[in-house]
Design a protein around this motif. Structure first.
Motif, PDB file in Angstrom:
ATOM      1  N   ARG A  58       0.699  -1.798  -0.047  1.00 31.65           N
ATOM      2  CA  ARG A  58      -0.259  -0.364  -0.437  1.00 31.65           C
ATOM      3  C   ARG A  58       0.667   1.694   0.295  1.00 31.65           C
ATOM      4  O   ARG A  58       0.699   2.208  -0.709  1.00 31.65           O
ATOM      5  CB  ARG A  58      -1.287  -0.387   1.482  1.00 31.65           C
ATOM      6  N   VAL A  61       2.601   1.545  -3.338  1.00 28.01           N
ATOM      7  CA  VAL A  61       1.617   2.319  -4.485  1.00 28.01           C
ATOM      8  C   VAL A  61       1.470   3.929  -4.297  1.00 28.01           C
ATOM      9  O   VAL A  61       0.794   4.619  -4.830  1.00 28.01           O
ATOM     10  CB  VAL A  61       0.726   1.547  -4.713  1.00 28.01           C
ATOM     11  N   ALA A  62       0.599   4.178  -2.663  1.00 29.21           N
ATOM     12  CA  ALA A  62       0.138   5.356  -2.412  1.00 29.21           C
ATOM     13  C   ALA A  62       0.891   6.504  -2.031  1.00 29.21           C
ATOM     14  O   ALA A  62       0.738   7.763  -1.588  1.00 29.21           O
ATOM     15  CB  ALA A  62      -0.595   5.143  -1.392  1.00 29.21           C
ATOM     16  N   PHE A  70      -7.856   0.834  -4.279  1.00 30.97           N
ATOM     17  CA  PHE A  70      -7.511   1.808  -4.718  1.00 30.97           C
ATOM     18  C   PHE A  70      -8.926   0.857  -5.683  1.00 30.97           C
ATOM     19  O   PHE A  70      -8.685  -0.087  -5.498  1.00 30.97           O
ATOM     20  CB  PHE A  70      -5.758   1.027  -5.576  1.00 30.97           C
ATOM     21  N   SER A  74      -7.277   0.687 -11.623  1.00 33.16           N
ATOM     22  CA  SER A  74      -7.126   1.399 -11.492  1.00 33.16           C
ATOM     23  C   SER A  74      -5.249   1.524 -11.659  1.00 33.16           C
ATOM     24  O   SER A  74      -4.716   0.194 -11.703  1.00 33.16           O
ATOM     25  CB  SER A  74      -6.984   2.150 -10.446  1.00 33.16           C
ATOM     26  N   GLU A  76      -3.025   1.834  -9.873  1.00 36.19           N
ATOM     27  CA  GLU A  76      -2.846   2.182  -8.590  1.00 36.19           C
ATOM     28  C   GLU A  76      -3.215   0.543  -8.060  1.00 36.19           C
ATOM     29  O   GLU A  76      -2.120  -0.032  -7.366  1.00 36.19           O
ATOM     30  CB  GLU A  76      -3.230   2.608  -7.605  1.00 36.19           C
ATOM     31  N   TYR A  77      -3.806   0.172  -8.390  1.00 35.40           N
ATOM     32  CA  TYR A  77      -4.267  -0.998  -8.210  1.00 35.40           C
ATOM     33  C   TYR A  77      -3.895  -2.091  -8.774  1.00 35.40           C
ATOM     34  O   TYR A  77      -3.778  -3.677  -8.029  1.00 35.40           O
ATOM     35  CB  TYR A  77      -6.247  -1.315  -8.745  1.00 35.40           C
ATOM     36  N   LYS A  79      -0.743  -1.784  -9.082  1.00 40.37           N
ATOM     37  CA  LYS A  79       0.327  -2.163  -9.253  1.00 40.37           C
ATOM     38  C   LYS A  79       0.869  -2.962  -7.049  1.00 40.37           C
ATOM     39  O   LYS A  79       1.346  -3.381  -7.540  1.00 40.37           O
ATOM     40  CB  LYS A  79       0.832  -0.133  -8.925  1.00 40.37           C
ATOM     41  N   TYR A  80      -0.538  -2.330  -6.810  1.00 37.05           N
ATOM     42  CA  TYR A  80      -0.792  -3.379  -5.708  1.00 37.05           C
ATOM     43  C   TYR A  80      -0.687  -5.166  -5.613  1.00 37.05           C
ATOM     44  O   TYR A  80      -0.524  -5.493  -4.992  1.00 37.05           O
ATOM     45  CB  TYR A  80      -1.677  -2.397  -5.121  1.00 37.05           C
TER      46      TYR A  80
END
Length: 100
Positions: A58, A61-62, A70, A74, A76-77, A79-80
């Motif tokens: 988390r 990514v964040a 996320f 997306s 971000e999702y 990558k997570y």
């Protein structure tokens, strides 16, 4: 004050109080949704190891933001998800086999 005006004022105050209470109650309620998926360790990691890995991914990514969830599909999702998979986890629907 005239008695009729005082009675109208009380009615208006009560109506305003009821409206305010309804608004506050509506804003204060949250609808909890049960999770539909979970991460399963492919190498039998402990709960403590999962928490460390999950928090690490988390943060990766964040960054410094406080994002905890996320949006699906997306960047971000994605990558997570890649981070969690690289750490030995598979995403699975509850009561299903891992999604690979």
């Amino acid at each position: 004050m005239h008695p009729i005006n005082e009675s109208k004022l009380q009615i208006v105050r009560r109506a305003a109080a009821v409206c305010a209470a309804v608004l506050v109650a509506g804003c204060g309620s949250t609808q909890y949704q049960e999770p539909t998926h979970r991460w399963v360790s492919t190498d039998n990691s402990s709960s403590a190891e999962y928490r460390v890995d999950n928090n690490y991914c988390r943060r990766e990514v964040a960054g410094d933001s406080s994002a905890r969830v996320f949006a699906v599909n997306s960047p971000e999702y994605e990558k997570y998800t890649a981070c969690m998979q690289a750490r030995g986890y598979a995403l699975t629907a509850y009561n299903d086999a891992p999604v690979r």
